[in-house]
Design an enzyme around this catalytic site. Structure first.
Site, PDB file in Angstrom:
ATOM      1  N   SER A 248       0.869  -1.191   0.000  1.00  7.58           N
ATOM      2  CA  SER A 248       0.000   0.000   0.000  1.00  7.58           C
ATOM      3  C   SER A 248       0.897   1.230   0.000  1.00  7.58           C
ATOM      4  CB  SER A 248      -0.842  -0.022   1.280  1.00  7.58           C
ATOM      5  OG  SER A 248      -1.496   1.209   1.476  1.00  7.58           O
TER       6      SER A 248
ATOM      7  N   TYR B  89      -2.372  -1.217  10.841  1.00  6.97           N
ATOM      8  CA  TYR B  89      -2.415  -1.554   9.407  1.00  6.97           C
ATOM      9  C   TYR B  89      -1.120  -1.119   8.711  1.00  6.97           C
ATOM     10  CZ  TYR B  89      -4.045  -1.327   4.513  1.00  6.97           C
ATOM     11  OH  TYR B  89      -4.180  -1.476   3.147  1.00  6.97           O
TER      12      TYR B  89
HETATM   13  N1  LIG Z   1      -8.720  -0.298  -1.659  1.00  8.78           N
HETATM   14  C1  LIG Z   1      -7.683   0.470  -1.444  1.00  8.78           C
HETATM   15  O1  LIG Z   1      -7.788   1.712  -1.513  1.00  8.78           O
HETATM   16  C2  LIG Z   1      -6.315  -0.107  -1.152  1.00  8.78           C
HETATM   17  C3  LIG Z   1      -5.219   0.758  -1.099  1.00  8.78           C
HETATM   18  C4  LIG Z   1      -3.961   0.238  -0.838  1.00  8.78           C
HETATM   19  C5  LIG Z   1      -3.808  -1.115  -0.634  1.00  8.78           C
HETATM   20  N2  LIG Z   1      -4.885  -1.935  -0.663  1.00  8.78           N
HETATM   21  C6  LIG Z   1      -4.653  -3.362  -0.452  1.00  8.78           C
HETATM   22  O2  LIG Z   1      -5.243  -4.094  -1.511  1.00  8.78           O
HETATM   23  C7  LIG Z   1      -5.649  -5.378  -1.039  1.00  8.78           C
HETATM   24  C8  LIG Z   1      -7.111  -5.611  -1.389  1.00  8.78           C
HETATM   25  O3  LIG Z   1      -7.866  -4.571  -0.839  1.00  8.78           O
HETATM   26  P1  LIG Z   1      -9.395  -4.296  -1.251  1.00  8.78           P
HETATM   27  O4  LIG Z   1      -9.630  -2.853  -1.082  1.00  8.78           O
HETATM   28  O5  LIG Z   1      -9.695  -4.945  -2.530  1.00  8.78           O
HETATM   29  O6  LIG Z   1     -10.131  -5.037  -0.042  1.00  8.78           O
HETATM   30  P2  LIG Z   1     -11.592  -5.654   0.055  1.00  8.78           P
HETATM   31  O7  LIG Z   1     -11.961  -5.567   1.485  1.00  8.78           O
HETATM   32  O8  LIG Z   1     -12.501  -5.045  -0.966  1.00  8.78           O
HETATM   33  O9  LIG Z   1     -11.315  -7.181  -0.343  1.00  8.78           O
HETATM   34  C9  LIG Z   1     -10.488  -7.957   0.473  1.00  8.78           C
HETATM   35  C10 LIG Z   1     -10.836  -9.410   0.261  1.00  8.78           C
HETATM   36  O10 LIG Z   1      -9.971 -10.163   1.120  1.00  8.78           O
HETATM   37  C11 LIG Z   1     -10.753 -11.124   1.806  1.00  8.78           C
HETATM   38  N3  LIG Z   1     -10.111 -11.434   3.074  1.00  8.78           N
HETATM   39  C12 LIG Z   1      -9.937 -10.605   4.132  1.00  8.78           C
HETATM   40  N4  LIG Z   1      -9.326 -11.268   5.124  1.00  8.78           N
HETATM   41  C13 LIG Z   1      -9.108 -12.530   4.704  1.00  8.78           C
HETATM   42  C14 LIG Z   1      -8.530 -13.684   5.285  1.00  8.78           C
HETATM   43  N5  LIG Z   1      -8.073 -13.686   6.540  1.00  8.78           N
HETATM   44  N6  LIG Z   1      -8.447 -14.810   4.552  1.00  8.78           N
HETATM   45  C15 LIG Z   1      -8.931 -14.855   3.269  1.00  8.78           C
HETATM   46  N7  LIG Z   1      -9.519 -13.789   2.686  1.00  8.78           N
HETATM   47  C16 LIG Z   1      -9.602 -12.648   3.384  1.00  8.78           C
HETATM   48  C17 LIG Z   1     -12.127 -10.488   1.985  1.00  8.78           C
HETATM   49  O11 LIG Z   1     -13.141 -11.437   2.207  1.00  8.78           O
HETATM   50  C18 LIG Z   1     -12.287  -9.737   0.670  1.00  8.78           C
HETATM   51  O12 LIG Z   1     -12.892 -10.557  -0.322  1.00  8.78           O
HETATM   52  C19 LIG Z   1      -5.342  -5.387   0.457  1.00  8.78           C
HETATM   53  O13 LIG Z   1      -4.075  -5.988   0.660  1.00  8.78           O
HETATM   54  C20 LIG Z   1      -5.281  -3.915   0.810  1.00  8.78           C
HETATM   55  O14 LIG Z   1      -4.490  -3.679   1.945  1.00  8.78           O
HETATM   56  C21 LIG Z   1      -6.147  -1.473  -0.912  1.00  8.78           C
END
Ligand SMILES: NC(=O)c1ccc[n+]([C@@H]2O[C@H](COP(=O)([O-])OP(=O)(O)OC[C@H]3O[C@@H](n4cnc5c(N)ncnc54)[C@H](O)[C@@H]3O)[C@@H](O)[C@H]2O)c1
Length: 259
Positions: free
Chosen positions: A144, A157
């Site tokens: 991130s 986080y």
């Molecule tokens: N959305 C953003 O703005 C953003 C920014 C920077 C980084 N990220 C990173 O991108 C990645 C995805 O984020 P997102 O926004 O798509 O999240 P999201 O919450 O939309 O999706 C996350 C998915 O991971 C699954 N999950 C969570 N914990 C789990 C576990 N213990 N075991 C198996 N599955 C699990 C959830 O069920 C969900 O389907 C993450 O690593 C997040 O830190 C997101």
């Protein structure tokens, strides 16, 4: 252009929603067979069924990645259903904004690390023997902008996302002898269902969304498709001489000076 992942078997953790679901879709379009590994069974089944209905080779396995036994079962399922994995997208994470350092208890700290760091390590360990056997593989760890800078209120986080960079570098150095590459992909604010949910909880959802977008020099938030394409670059041979690196995809957010 030809399919970039023809013949590859990919595991996408957190592939049931948001960024992971977009990566699963893009990888299928590029010829990969994809296992969606997620703890959300209903959504994961739905996403995998939609991919199969489109004619792609996809499967789902319900897994909490912080449980090593379940992770090993998930990889065994992938091998049985699709073949031995050559790509791992370590995407699932527990996202916990709004926490101040003095308000976080030890259980929340451990839970965050168990998913965001331990889970990434368990999944990598589980695919490693197959990649080592074939002397090729690509692991992409989703970090991130929080992997490099601290925004107050995102504890722990941001600490876990810093750890993702350390894990990426350590695995990259140790796995390189077997032609297994490990890189980190570090998004800025991406409009996932989770992001919309947080804006919907404010008095002015559209205003909150725009205010967040304005933090980025490109004056908008990113889309999940704009993360899926860089994930494809890191997973494919297009990045064949790249390992141990972090690719920041954030609309310029991390280079702008704020005081
Ligand atoms: N959305 C953003 O703005 C953003 C920014 C920077 C980084 N990220 C990173 O991108 C990645 C995805 O984020 P997102 O926004 O798509 O999240 P999201 O919450 O939309 O999706 C996350 C998915 O991971 C699954 N999950 C969570 N914990 C789990 C576990 N213990 N075991 C198996 N599955 C699990 C959830 O069920 C969900 O389907 C993450 O690593 C997040 O830190 C997101």
């Amino acid at each position: 252009m030809s399919e970039r992942l023809l013949g590859e078997v990919a595991i996408v953790t957190g592939g049931a929603d948001g960024i992971g679901a977009a990566i699963a879709q893009e990888f299928c379009l590029q010829g990969a067979k994809v296992c969606i590994a997620d703890r959300n069974e209903a959504l994961g089944m739905q996403v995998a069924s939609q991919l199969v209905a489109q004619g792609f080779d996809a499967t789902f396995f319900a897994v909490d990645i912080s449980d090593e036994t379940l992770v090993n079962a998930m990889v065994a399922h992938t091998v049985a259903e699709l073949g031995e994995p050559s790509i791992l997208i370590n995407n699932a994470a527990l996202i916990s904004p709004g926490n101040d350092i003095d308000a976080v208890g030890v259980d929340a700290w451990k839970k965050s690390f168990s998913v965001n760091v331990d889970g990434m390590w368990f999944c990598s360990k589980a695919v490693y023997p197959y990649m080592k056997k074939h002397q090729r593989g690509s692991i992409v760890n989703v970090g991130s902008v929080h992997s490099f800078k601290i925004v107050p209120g995102y504890f722990p986080y941001a600490v876990t996302k810093h750890a993702v960079i350390g894990l990426t570098r350590n695995m990259a150095v140790e796995f390189a002898q077997f032609n297994i590459r490990v890189n980190a992909l570090c998004p800025g604010m991406i409009e996932t269902p989770m992001a919309f949910k947080s804006w919907d909880n404010t008095d002015d959802p559209q205003g909150s969304r725009k205010a967040m977008g304005d933090v980025h020099p490109l004056k908008r938030n990113g889309t999940t498709a704009e993360i899926a394409k860089p994930a494809l670059f890191l997973a494919s041979d297009d990045s064949s001489f790249m390992t141990g690196q972090s690719l920041v995809v954030d609309g310029g957010r991390s280079v702008i000076y704020h005081d």
